[in-house]
Motif scaffolding. Structure first.
Motif: not given
Length: 221
Positions: A18-19, A22-25, A28
Motif C-alpha cells: 500500500r505504501s 501510495g507514491t503514485d497519484d 488508489e
C-alpha cells in the motif's frame, strides 16, 4: 484513477505494498483483505479495476480467489503478487485468466508499472516470469513443438489481416495505447480488435493470446 483491492494474509506486506502504491497519484487502494474469501467479497463490493492477490492465503488461496473474481467480476483484472515463482503457479494463474504475475522480490517500480500496464489493457509479467514462460516455449522441440506451432497457426488462421497485426503487437507486449499509436488507430478501435481476437482465438486474456502469437511465429523471441 486506478482502483485496487489488495489481498495478502500478512499485514506488514499489505502495508508495504500500500505504501509503494501510495507514491503514485494515479493508484488508489480502495480495500484490503487478509484471505481469499474476503478478497472476492471486497471485489464484489467495490468493483475495482484490479485485484492484487497473494497466492498463499487462508480460507481460499489467491489462485482460487482469482478464478472466482474472473468468473463473477469480469470487469476486474487479476494480478498475482507472490514470493513464489514455481511453474505450476504461473501456469495455473495464467490459465485462470490472470492479467499479471509479479514477484514480491521485484523492484517496487515494477509493481506500479505492472498495474498501470494492466489498467491500460495490457498483460504484465515480471521480467523473471516472462523469461521462464518464453524459455519454456523455446525449449519445445521435435513433434511437440511442431504440433503446438501447427495448432497455433490454425487458430491464427481465422483472423483477418488486421487482427493478426494486432495480435502480433499484443504478443510483443504493447498496450492498447501503444498499438493505437503504431497502427494509427483510435484506442477504442484497438480495444474492439483485441476483444475480437481473444474471442476468435478462444483465449481468456492477453497473456494467452501472446503465447498463441509466439507459437504461431508472429513474434520472435
Amino acid at each position: 484513477m486506478i482502483r485496487v483491492v489488495l489481498a495478502d494474509d500478512e499485514a506488514l506486506v499489505r502495508a508495504g505494498v500500500r505504501s509503494i502504491l501510495g507514491t503514485d497519484d494515479a493508484i488508489e487502494v480502495v480495500a484490503e483483505a487478509a484471505d481469499g474469501v474476503a478478497a472476492v467479497e471486497a471485489v464484489q463490493r467495490h468493483r475495482p479495476d484490479i485485484a492484487v492477490l497473494d497466492i498463499r492465503m487462508p480460507r481460499m488461496d489467491g489462485l482460487a480467489a482469482g478464478a472466482e473474481i474472473r468468473r463473477t467480476s469480469p470487469g476486474t483484472a487479476v494480478v498475482m503478487l507472490t514470493t513464489f515463482s514455481e511453474d505450476a503457479y504461473i501456469a495455473r494463474a495464467l490459465g485462470d485468466g490472470a492479467s499479471g504475475f509479479l514477484l514480491k522480490s521485484g523492484d517496487p517500480r515494477e509493481l506500479i508499472a505492472g498495474l498501470k500496464a494492466v489498467a491500460e489493457g495490457a498483460a504484465y509479467l515480471s521480467p523473471r516470469i516472462a523469461q521462464r514462460v518464453i524459455a519454456e516455449l523455446a525449449a519445445g522441440s521435435g513433434g511437440g513443438r511442431m504440433a503446438r506451432t501447427a495448432a497455433a497457426q490454425e487458430q491464427v488462421g481465422v483472423l483477418t489481416p488486421r487482427e493478426r497485426e494486432v495480435l502480433a503487437l499484443v504478443g510483443a507486449g504493447l498496450s492498447n495505447a501503444e498499438i493505437a499509436a503504431q497502427l494509427y488507430l483510435v484506442e477504442g478501435t484497438v480495444k474492439a480488435y483485441v476483444s475480437a481476437v481473444l474471442s476468435r482465438l478462444g483465449v481468456k486474456n492477453r497473456v494467452q493470446a501472446a503465447i498463441v502469437a509466439y507459437e504461431a511465429g508472429l513474434v520472435s523471441n
